[in-house]
Design a protein around this motif. Structure first.
Motif, mmCIF file in Angstrom:
data_model
loop_
_atom_site.group_PDB
_atom_site.id
_atom_site.type_symbol
_atom_site.label_atom_id
_atom_site.label_comp_id
_atom_site.label_asym_id
_atom_site.label_seq_id
_atom_site.Cartn_x
_atom_site.Cartn_y
_atom_site.Cartn_z
ATOM 1 N N TYR A 142 -39.299 41.164 58.286
ATOM 2 C CA TYR A 142 -38.706 40.781 57.008
ATOM 3 C C TYR A 142 -37.264 41.234 56.891
ATOM 4 O O TYR A 142 -36.912 42.327 57.332
ATOM 5 C CB TYR A 142 -39.543 41.335 55.855
ATOM 6 C CG TYR A 142 -40.901 40.692 55.784
ATOM 7 C CD1 TYR A 142 -41.051 39.425 55.244
ATOM 8 C CD2 TYR A 142 -42.021 41.335 56.299
ATOM 9 C CE1 TYR A 142 -42.286 38.806 55.201
ATOM 10 C CE2 TYR A 142 -43.263 40.733 56.263
ATOM 11 C CZ TYR A 142 -43.384 39.469 55.714
ATOM 12 O OH TYR A 142 -44.606 38.864 55.688
ATOM 13 N N LEU A 143 -36.435 40.374 56.288
ATOM 14 C CA LEU A 143 -35.039 40.696 56.032
ATOM 15 C C LEU A 143 -34.993 41.453 54.710
ATOM 16 O O LEU A 143 -35.324 40.902 53.667
ATOM 17 C CB LEU A 143 -34.200 39.417 55.958
ATOM 18 C CG LEU A 143 -34.263 38.504 57.192
ATOM 19 C CD1 LEU A 143 -33.436 37.256 56.958
ATOM 20 C CD2 LEU A 143 -33.787 39.239 58.426
ATOM 21 N N SER A 144 -34.626 42.716 54.780
ATOM 22 C CA SER A 144 -34.646 43.561 53.595
ATOM 23 C C SER A 144 -33.584 44.638 53.725
ATOM 24 O O SER A 144 -33.203 45.026 54.839
ATOM 25 C CB SER A 144 -36.033 44.214 53.456
ATOM 26 O OG SER A 144 -36.056 45.102 52.369
ATOM 27 N N ALA A 145 -33.115 45.130 52.582
ATOM 28 C CA ALA A 145 -32.136 46.218 52.578
ATOM 29 C C ALA A 145 -32.785 47.517 53.059
ATOM 30 O O ALA A 145 -32.131 48.372 53.643
ATOM 31 C CB ALA A 145 -31.549 46.402 51.185
ATOM 32 N N SER A 146 -34.084 47.660 52.807
ATOM 33 C CA SER A 146 -34.796 48.862 53.258
ATOM 34 C C SER A 146 -35.585 48.541 54.531
ATOM 35 O O SER A 146 -35.813 47.386 54.867
ATOM 36 C CB SER A 146 -35.741 49.365 52.162
ATOM 37 O OG SER A 146 -36.686 48.372 51.853
ATOM 38 N N GLU A 147 -36.005 49.581 55.221
ATOM 39 C CA GLU A 147 -36.776 49.425 56.461
ATOM 40 C C GLU A 147 -38.173 48.897 56.142
ATOM 41 O O GLU A 147 -38.904 49.486 55.352
ATOM 42 C CB GLU A 147 -36.883 50.775 57.173
ATOM 43 C CG GLU A 147 -37.517 50.705 58.532
ATOM 44 C CD GLU A 147 -36.677 49.984 59.562
ATOM 45 O OE1 GLU A 147 -37.260 49.400 60.494
ATOM 46 O OE2 GLU A 147 -35.441 49.983 59.431
ATOM 47 N N VAL A 148 -38.523 47.773 56.729
ATOM 48 C CA VAL A 148 -39.838 47.166 56.529
ATOM 49 C C VAL A 148 -40.465 46.974 57.914
ATOM 50 O O VAL A 148 -39.851 46.387 58.795
ATOM 51 C CB VAL A 148 -39.735 45.799 55.804
ATOM 52 C CG1 VAL A 148 -41.107 45.164 55.624
ATOM 53 C CG2 VAL A 148 -39.037 45.940 54.474
ATOM 54 N N ARG A 149 -41.690 47.466 58.077
ATOM 55 C CA ARG A 149 -42.370 47.328 59.368
ATOM 56 C C ARG A 149 -42.733 45.862 59.615
ATOM 57 O O ARG A 149 -43.091 45.139 58.683
ATOM 58 C CB ARG A 149 -43.634 48.187 59.388
ATOM 59 C CG ARG A 149 -43.295 49.672 59.339
ATOM 60 C CD ARG A 149 -44.510 50.530 59.382
ATOM 61 N NE ARG A 149 -45.253 50.207 60.608
ATOM 62 C CZ ARG A 149 -46.427 50.721 60.891
ATOM 63 N NH1 ARG A 149 -47.009 51.550 60.070
ATOM 64 N NH2 ARG A 149 -47.040 50.407 62.012
ATOM 65 N N PRO A 150 -42.687 45.421 60.872
ATOM 66 C CA PRO A 150 -43.089 44.047 61.174
ATOM 67 C C PRO A 150 -44.553 43.812 60.807
ATOM 68 O O PRO A 150 -45.371 44.720 60.861
ATOM 69 C CB PRO A 150 -42.901 43.944 62.688
ATOM 70 C CG PRO A 150 -41.971 45.058 63.051
ATOM 71 C CD PRO A 150 -42.208 46.135 62.049
ATOM 72 N N GLU A 151 -44.838 42.602 60.431
ATOM 73 C CA GLU A 151 -46.201 42.224 60.043
ATOM 74 C C GLU A 151 -46.751 41.224 61.056
ATOM 75 O O GLU A 151 -46.055 40.309 61.482
ATOM 76 C CB GLU A 151 -46.204 41.597 58.655
ATOM 77 C CG GLU A 151 -47.575 41.138 58.200
ATOM 78 C CD GLU A 151 -47.551 40.434 56.861
ATOM 79 O OE1 GLU A 151 -48.637 40.187 56.328
ATOM 80 O OE2 GLU A 151 -46.467 40.126 56.357
ATOM 81 N N ILE A 152 -48.007 41.387 61.420
ATOM 82 C CA ILE A 152 -48.693 40.427 62.289
ATOM 83 C C ILE A 152 -49.441 39.442 61.393
ATOM 84 O O ILE A 152 -50.256 39.856 60.567
ATOM 85 C CB ILE A 152 -49.670 41.130 63.247
ATOM 86 C CG1 ILE A 152 -48.883 42.068 64.171
ATOM 87 C CG2 ILE A 152 -50.464 40.103 64.056
ATOM 88 C CD1 ILE A 152 -49.764 42.932 65.054
ATOM 89 N N ILE A 153 -49.160 38.183 61.565
ATOM 90 C CA ILE A 153 -49.816 37.126 60.784
ATOM 91 C C ILE A 153 -50.658 36.309 61.764
ATOM 92 O O ILE A 153 -50.114 35.697 62.680
ATOM 93 C CB ILE A 153 -48.777 36.216 60.080
ATOM 94 C CG1 ILE A 153 -47.858 37.059 59.193
ATOM 95 C CG2 ILE A 153 -49.484 35.127 59.289
ATOM 96 C CD1 ILE A 153 -46.669 36.298 58.648
ATOM 97 N N PRO A 154 -51.978 36.287 61.582
ATOM 98 C CA PRO A 154 -52.839 35.518 62.507
ATOM 99 C C PRO A 154 -52.477 34.042 62.485
ATOM 100 O O PRO A 154 -52.091 33.498 61.460
ATOM 101 C CB PRO A 154 -54.251 35.746 61.976
ATOM 102 C CG PRO A 154 -54.142 36.948 61.087
ATOM 103 C CD PRO A 154 -52.750 36.979 60.567
#
Length: 155
Positions: A142-154
């Motif tokens: 995700y494009l965000s100002a804060s650190e966001v962990r990657p998400e796995i989407i089935p």
């Protein structure tokens, strides 16, 4: 023998063969290729490996067949790549399967925290054949100002 001339290697015009179909009935040959090729392996075997004459005759339609195969598997990625003017859909397919193709997409209705459902958020998305179960999945960064962990989407 072709037309009774005694020349070996050429089928008679009335004899059914893949070569006659490829050379004389290209539209039918393309429909046949599209019908038979369910997977990239099928498309490669039919369009490139069956014979030189078949490869030569279906070459003009291979771009469209690869694009159609890509769209049927990754519609959102295909729409993104069309705006990037991708011409080599075979290469795009290979790069997507291997996780080298990245598209910026809006990801809808993803719940990152309990009680917080995002309506839509922009993410750099790649396909990962080993993520999300047997069919693979997507990795959304995700494009965000804060650190966001990657998400796995089935898939």
């Amino acid at each position: 023998d072709f037309l009774g001339t005694g020349t070996p290697g050429w089928p008679r015009p009335s004899a059914p063969s893949l070569t006659v179909l490829a050379e004389c009935h290209q539209p039918l040959m393309i429909e046949l290729a599209a019908f038979l090729a369910d997977t990239p392996r099928d498309l490669v075997r039919f369009g490139y490996l069956s014979s030189r004459s078949v490869a030569r005759q279906v070459d003009f339609a291979m771009r469209t067949m690869w694009r159609d195969m890509y769209v049927s598997r990754w519609a959102a990625f295909a729409e993104c790549l069309q705006y990037q003017t991708v011409d080599d859909w075979r290469r795009a397919y290979k790069e997507t399967v291997t996780g080298k193709c990245e598209c910026t997409l809006e990801v809808f209705d993803r719940e990152k925290k309990i009680g917080f459902a995002m309506a839509a958020m922009a993410a750099r998305v790649t396909f990962d054949a080993g993520a999300g179960g047997s069919g693979g999945g997507y990795i959304a960064r995700y494009l965000s100002a804060s650190e966001v962990r990657p998400e796995i989407i089935p898939f």
